[in-house]
Design an enzyme around this catalytic site. Sequence first.
Site, PDB file in Angstrom:
ATOM      1  N   TYR A   1       0.777  -1.257  -0.169  1.00 50.69           N
ATOM      2  CA  TYR A   1       0.041   0.111   0.031  1.00 50.69           C
ATOM      3  C   TYR A   1       0.972   1.177   0.106  1.00 50.69           C
ATOM      4  CZ  TYR A   1      -3.910  -3.202   0.630  1.00 50.69           C
ATOM      5  OH  TYR A   1      -4.549  -4.159   0.671  1.00 50.69           O
ATOM      6  N   SER A   2       0.482   2.223  -0.902  1.00 54.52           N
ATOM      7  CA  SER A   2       1.247   3.500  -0.960  1.00 54.52           C
ATOM      8  C   SER A   2       1.164   4.340   0.345  1.00 54.52           C
ATOM      9  CB  SER A   2       0.809   4.209  -1.991  1.00 54.52           C
ATOM     10  OG  SER A   2       1.161   3.744  -3.211  1.00 54.52           O
TER      11      SER A   2
ATOM     12  N   CYS B   1       0.217   7.712 -10.510  1.00 54.02           N
ATOM     13  CA  CYS B   1       0.108   6.603  -9.618  1.00 54.02           C
ATOM     14  C   CYS B   1      -1.608   6.070  -9.538  1.00 54.02           C
ATOM     15  CB  CYS B   1       0.212   6.988  -8.145  1.00 54.02           C
ATOM     16  SG  CYS B   1       0.397   5.538  -7.092  1.00 54.02           S
TER      17      CYS B   1
ATOM     18  N   GLU C   1       4.063   4.478 -10.922  1.00 51.10           N
ATOM     19  CA  GLU C   1       3.744   3.568 -10.095  1.00 51.10           C
ATOM     20  C   GLU C   1       2.275   3.013 -10.294  1.00 51.10           C
ATOM     21  OE1 GLU C   1       6.303   2.591  -6.340  1.00 51.10           O
ATOM     22  OE2 GLU C   1       4.231   2.913  -5.617  1.00 51.10           O
TER      23      GLU C   1
ATOM     24  N   TYR D   1      -0.974  -0.103 -10.950  1.00 47.28           N
ATOM     25  CA  TYR D   1      -1.119  -1.416 -10.814  1.00 47.28           C
ATOM     26  C   TYR D   1      -2.538  -1.874 -11.131  1.00 47.28           C
ATOM     27  CZ  TYR D   1      -0.886  -5.768  -8.245  1.00 47.28           C
ATOM     28  OH  TYR D   1      -0.816  -7.018  -7.800  1.00 47.28           O
TER      29      TYR D   1
HETATM   30  C1  FAD Z   1       2.891  -0.698  -4.996  1.00 43.52           C
HETATM   31  C2  FAD Z   1       1.460  -0.746  -4.733  1.00 43.52           C
HETATM   32  C3  FAD Z   1       0.927   0.038  -4.150  1.00 43.52           C
HETATM   33  C4  FAD Z   1      -0.589   0.063  -3.790  1.00 43.52           C
HETATM   34  N1  FAD Z   1      -1.080   0.889  -3.075  1.00 43.52           N
HETATM   35  C5  FAD Z   1      -2.460   0.760  -2.766  1.00 43.52           C
HETATM   36  C6  FAD Z   1      -3.072   1.761  -2.107  1.00 43.52           C
HETATM   37  O1  FAD Z   1      -2.486   2.824  -1.582  1.00 43.52           O
HETATM   38  N2  FAD Z   1      -4.435   1.684  -1.815  1.00 43.52           N
HETATM   39  C7  FAD Z   1      -5.226   0.685  -2.243  1.00 43.52           C
HETATM   40  O2  FAD Z   1      -6.382   0.087  -1.979  1.00 43.52           O
HETATM   41  N3  FAD Z   1      -4.347  -0.241  -2.910  1.00 43.52           N
HETATM   42  C8  FAD Z   1      -3.225  -0.421  -3.201  1.00 43.52           C
HETATM   43  N4  FAD Z   1      -2.507  -1.221  -3.965  1.00 43.52           N
HETATM   44  C9  FAD Z   1      -3.256  -2.642  -4.414  1.00 43.52           C
HETATM   45  C10 FAD Z   1      -3.069  -3.521  -2.930  1.00 43.52           C
HETATM   46  O3  FAD Z   1      -1.647  -4.060  -2.913  1.00 43.52           O
HETATM   47  C11 FAD Z   1      -3.895  -4.681  -3.089  1.00 43.52           C
HETATM   48  O4  FAD Z   1      -3.648  -5.320  -4.454  1.00 43.52           O
HETATM   49  C12 FAD Z   1      -5.315  -4.668  -3.064  1.00 43.52           C
HETATM   50  O5  FAD Z   1      -5.761  -4.078  -1.844  1.00 43.52           O
HETATM   51  C13 FAD Z   1      -6.172  -6.099  -3.236  1.00 43.52           C
HETATM   52  O6  FAD Z   1      -5.705  -6.781  -2.460  1.00 43.52           O
HETATM   53  P1  FAD Z   1      -6.545  -7.714  -1.523  1.00 43.52           P
HETATM   54  O7  FAD Z   1      -6.159  -8.803  -0.490  1.00 43.52           O
HETATM   55  O8  FAD Z   1      -7.762  -6.994  -0.835  1.00 43.52           O
HETATM   56  O9  FAD Z   1      -7.174  -8.559  -2.721  1.00 43.52           O
HETATM   57  P2  FAD Z   1      -6.877 -10.182  -3.106  1.00 43.52           P
HETATM   58  O10 FAD Z   1      -7.472 -10.879  -2.041  1.00 43.52           O
HETATM   59  O11 FAD Z   1      -5.503 -10.153  -3.252  1.00 43.52           O
HETATM   60  O12 FAD Z   1      -7.721 -10.374  -4.245  1.00 43.52           O
HETATM   61  C14 FAD Z   1      -6.887  -9.773  -5.446  1.00 43.52           C
HETATM   62  C15 FAD Z   1      -7.350 -10.608  -6.601  1.00 43.52           C
HETATM   63  O13 FAD Z   1      -8.749 -10.672  -6.880  1.00 43.52           O
HETATM   64  C16 FAD Z   1      -8.936 -10.898  -8.435  1.00 43.52           C
HETATM   65  N5  FAD Z   1      -9.814  -9.905  -8.788  1.00 43.52           N
HETATM   66  C17 FAD Z   1     -10.028  -8.399  -8.291  1.00 43.52           C
HETATM   67  N6  FAD Z   1     -10.831  -7.755  -8.863  1.00 43.52           N
HETATM   68  C18 FAD Z   1     -11.478  -8.674  -9.709  1.00 43.52           C
HETATM   69  C19 FAD Z   1     -12.817  -8.436 -10.622  1.00 43.52           C
HETATM   70  N7  FAD Z   1     -13.253  -7.656 -10.899  1.00 43.52           N
HETATM   71  N8  FAD Z   1     -12.928  -9.767 -11.263  1.00 43.52           N
HETATM   72  C20 FAD Z   1     -12.337 -11.042 -11.011  1.00 43.52           C
HETATM   73  N9  FAD Z   1     -11.496 -11.042 -10.182  1.00 43.52           N
HETATM   74  C21 FAD Z   1     -10.916 -10.028  -9.685  1.00 43.52           C
HETATM   75  C22 FAD Z   1      -7.700 -10.806  -8.930  1.00 43.52           C
HETATM   76  O14 FAD Z   1      -7.063 -12.027  -9.113  1.00 43.52           O
HETATM   77  C23 FAD Z   1      -6.728 -10.069  -8.009  1.00 43.52           C
HETATM   78  O15 FAD Z   1      -5.521 -10.445  -8.094  1.00 43.52           O
HETATM   79  C24 FAD Z   1      -1.108  -1.131  -4.330  1.00 43.52           C
HETATM   80  C25 FAD Z   1      -0.315  -2.262  -4.843  1.00 43.52           C
HETATM   81  C26 FAD Z   1       0.781  -2.031  -5.397  1.00 43.52           C
HETATM   82  C27 FAD Z   1       1.602  -2.816  -6.226  1.00 43.52           C
HETATM   83  N1  NAP Z   2       1.585   2.504  -5.942  1.00 47.17           N
HETATM   84  C1  NAP Z   2       0.598   1.876  -6.784  1.00 47.17           C
HETATM   85  O1  NAP Z   2       0.871   1.147  -7.674  1.00 47.17           O
HETATM   86  C2  NAP Z   2      -0.745   2.229  -6.377  1.00 47.17           C
HETATM   87  C3  NAP Z   2      -1.063   3.053  -5.406  1.00 47.17           C
HETATM   88  C4  NAP Z   2      -2.553   3.178  -5.078  1.00 47.17           C
HETATM   89  C5  NAP Z   2      -3.213   2.467  -5.746  1.00 47.17           C
HETATM   90  N2  NAP Z   2      -2.855   1.702  -6.757  1.00 47.17           N
HETATM   91  C6  NAP Z   2      -4.027   1.168  -7.541  1.00 47.17           C
HETATM   92  O2  NAP Z   2      -4.741   2.067  -8.343  1.00 47.17           O
HETATM   93  C7  NAP Z   2      -6.047   1.558  -8.451  1.00 47.17           C
HETATM   94  C8  NAP Z   2      -7.109   2.665  -8.145  1.00 47.17           C
HETATM   95  O3  NAP Z   2      -8.163   2.369  -7.983  1.00 47.17           O
HETATM   96  P1  NAP Z   2      -9.613   2.592  -7.299  1.00 47.17           P
HETATM   97  O4  NAP Z   2     -10.461   1.546  -7.205  1.00 47.17           O
HETATM   98  O5  NAP Z   2      -9.014   3.304  -6.036  1.00 47.17           O
HETATM   99  O6  NAP Z   2     -10.158   3.730  -8.278  1.00 47.17           O
HETATM  100  P2  NAP Z   2     -11.441   4.323  -8.566  1.00 47.17           P
HETATM  101  O7  NAP Z   2     -11.836   4.833  -7.338  1.00 47.17           O
HETATM  102  O8  NAP Z   2     -12.262   3.175  -9.266  1.00 47.17           O
HETATM  103  O9  NAP Z   2     -11.052   5.477  -9.598  1.00 47.17           O
HETATM  104  C9  NAP Z   2     -10.443   5.207 -10.698  1.00 47.17           C
HETATM  105  C10 NAP Z   2     -10.786   6.207 -11.702  1.00 47.17           C
HETATM  106  O10 NAP Z   2     -10.162   5.766 -13.003  1.00 47.17           O
HETATM  107  C11 NAP Z   2     -11.123   5.785 -14.044  1.00 47.17           C
HETATM  108  N3  NAP Z   2     -10.299   4.780 -15.172  1.00 47.17           N
HETATM  109  C12 NAP Z   2     -10.649   3.701 -15.522  1.00 47.17           C
HETATM  110  N4  NAP Z   2      -9.974   3.187 -16.468  1.00 47.17           N
HETATM  111  C13 NAP Z   2      -9.242   4.039 -16.882  1.00 47.17           C
HETATM  112  C14 NAP Z   2      -8.213   4.211 -17.780  1.00 47.17           C
HETATM  113  N5  NAP Z   2      -7.955   3.565 -18.537  1.00 47.17           N
HETATM  114  N6  NAP Z   2      -7.675   5.622 -17.701  1.00 47.17           N
HETATM  115  C15 NAP Z   2      -7.877   6.580 -16.942  1.00 47.17           C
HETATM  116  N7  NAP Z   2      -8.946   6.494 -16.262  1.00 47.17           N
HETATM  117  C16 NAP Z   2      -9.518   5.466 -16.104  1.00 47.17           C
HETATM  118  C17 NAP Z   2     -12.215   5.339 -13.512  1.00 47.17           C
HETATM  119  O11 NAP Z   2     -13.319   5.451 -14.370  1.00 47.17           O
HETATM  120  P3  NAP Z   2     -14.466   4.348 -14.469  1.00 47.17           P
HETATM  121  O12 NAP Z   2     -14.571   3.467 -13.294  1.00 47.17           O
HETATM  122  O13 NAP Z   2     -15.828   5.510 -14.284  1.00 47.17           O
HETATM  123  O14 NAP Z   2     -14.252   3.861 -15.689  1.00 47.17           O
HETATM  124  C18 NAP Z   2     -12.311   6.160 -12.188  1.00 47.17           C
HETATM  125  O15 NAP Z   2     -12.575   7.268 -12.579  1.00 47.17           O
HETATM  126  C19 NAP Z   2      -6.328   0.163  -7.869  1.00 47.17           C
HETATM  127  O16 NAP Z   2      -5.998  -0.703  -8.935  1.00 47.17           O
HETATM  128  C20 NAP Z   2      -5.048   0.256  -6.826  1.00 47.17           C
HETATM  129  O17 NAP Z   2      -4.533  -1.148  -6.678  1.00 47.17           O
HETATM  130  C21 NAP Z   2      -1.763   1.445  -6.999  1.00 47.17           C
END
Ligand code: FAD
Ligand code: NAP
Length: 363
Positions: free
Chosen positions: A144-145, A321, A361, A363
């Site tokens: 998690y960030s 991000c 970054e 994901y």
């Molecule tokens: C660098 C980094 C930073 C991140 N920062 C954040 C952050 O700040 N906040 C945040 O909320 N998350 C963040 N994430 C994402 C976070 O790490 C988790 O992946 C996320 O919270 C889901 O984990 P979980 O254990 O709840 O789900 P899990 O139990 O791990 O389930 C996830 C799995 O469910 C499946 N899945 C998910 N959606 C669907 C779908 N719609 N249909 C079918 N299958 C599906 C996929 O196989 C997926 O891999 C970050 C990820 C990375 C890599």
């Molecule tokens: N450091 C990291 O790598 C990091 C840190 C934090 C979060 N994350 C990841 O970031 C994602 C954030 O998801 P969330 O559920 O919090 O977001 P969310 O609330 O669903 O918001 C995402 C927004 O992006 C839009 N969107 C969808 N497809 C897009 C595209 N191709 N280009 C631009 N915008 C698009 C969505 O629009 P519509 O839904 O209306 O299509 C929505 O407005 C998660 O997958 C999380 O794991 C990664």
Amino acid sequence: MATAVTAAVSLPSSKTSASLSSKTSIISPERINFVKVPLYYRNVSIGRKLVSIRAQVTTEAPAKVQKVSKKQEEGVVTNKYRPKDPYIGRCLLNTKITGDDAPGETWHMVFTTEGELPYREGQSIGVIADGVDKNGKPHKLRLYSIGSSALGDFGDSKTVSLCVKRLVYTNDQGEIVKGVCSNFLCDLKPGAEVKITGPVGKEMLMPKDPNATVVMLATGTGIAPFRGFLWKMFFEKHDDYKFNGLAWLFLGVPTSSSLLYKEEFEKMKEKHPDNFRLDFAVSREQTNERGEKMYIQTRMAQYAEELWELLKKDNTFVYMCGLKGMEKGIDDIMASLAAKDGIDWAEYKKQLKKGEQWNVEVY
Ligand SMILES: Cc1cc2nc3c(=O)[nH]c(=O)nc-3n(C[C@H](O)[C@H](O)[C@H](O)COP(=O)(O)OP(=O)(O)OC[C@H]3O[C@@H](n4cnc5c(N)ncnc54)[C@H](O)[C@@H]3O)c2cc1C
Ligand SMILES: NC(=O)c1ccc[n+]([C@@H]2O[C@H](COP(=O)([O-])OP(=O)(O)OC[C@H]3O[C@@H](n4cnc5c(N)ncnc54)[C@H](OP(=O)(O)O)[C@@H]3O)[C@@H](O)[C@H]2O)c1
């Protein structure tokens, strides 16, 4: 050097949520290690080709303008805690920051660190959910960030905050599945213990130049690292860091009820109108003039020329991000802008990445 936090504002925009109390605190100097940076900023006048841009950089007297790599910076801690021996923090507060009618829930949570988990803005931590997986093994960590500045939400360098979306989806069999770690986190009650690893990551560390232009591109919870940046820039006082550049945040969310930390950002804008620009893209409520869905890249396209000009400066740093899908959308805009100047975007981006000016970054 002492560091004071002069402002902390209420967190959420949702009616259901609690808020942080205002706090002013002085931090003991030895806890924080801010390094003074040589300034490196100037407007580079640009030729029509990539080569001429970078050539201009190399013809400068090198001794005077030395760019400091954020990745080489002293004192950035990584992997202090590993899964076998995680840090045990305690949940101090956990509050929903999306409205009740938002599609999905996002929560802001604060954990104690007692100063034992020193992190920088832009790093991440790992969390290991309680319980075991379907094979009876402990759950694997999820990243998690970090959503707070290094000083933390209470200004004492003793907490770390996250911004977590609760993952709930319907699988192919029509069953509702809850993500393991995100549900564990969103359900945490104050006082509960949480196993933390890290901190990790250097890609999203802030530029050191206090006069830089920092363009932040976030979708959903991708806002987390930028909240940390912006608190440091606008809500905190540091003896050796006073932001005087331009911070420009683009945030993409589905509905206005899912606009994360909106009030904090509006407060920053009100206090620092010359140093902060704020643009939202609310995908399910807004469209552009052609009636297209307002994604973050759609909003950026409205400022395309301006963004492209900023990107030509050596002290402009772009950070992206959130959702993986956003990267291609943003690349597409940049490619068309670069093409107008006869520049190959893929090549140009490589150079920007090398100079730590393009940081991703997703994901
Ligand atoms: C660098 C980094 C930073 C991140 N920062 C954040 C952050 O700040 N906040 C945040 O909320 N998350 C963040 N994430 C994402 C976070 O790490 C988790 O992946 C996320 O919270 C889901 O984990 P979980 O254990 O709840 O789900 P899990 O139990 O791990 O389930 C996830 C799995 O469910 C499946 N899945 C998910 N959606 C669907 C779908 N719609 N249909 C079918 N299958 C599906 C996929 O196989 C997926 O891999 C970050 C990820 C990375 C890599
Ligand atoms: N450091 C990291 O790598 C990091 C840190 C934090 C979060 N994350 C990841 O970031 C994602 C954030 O998801 P969330 O559920 O919090 O977001 P969310 O609330 O669903 O918001 C995402 C927004 O992006 C839009 N969107 C969808 N497809 C897009 C595209 N191709 N280009 C631009 N915008 C698009 C969505 O629009 P519509 O839904 O209306 O299509 C929505 O407005 C998660 O997958 C999380 O794991 C990664």
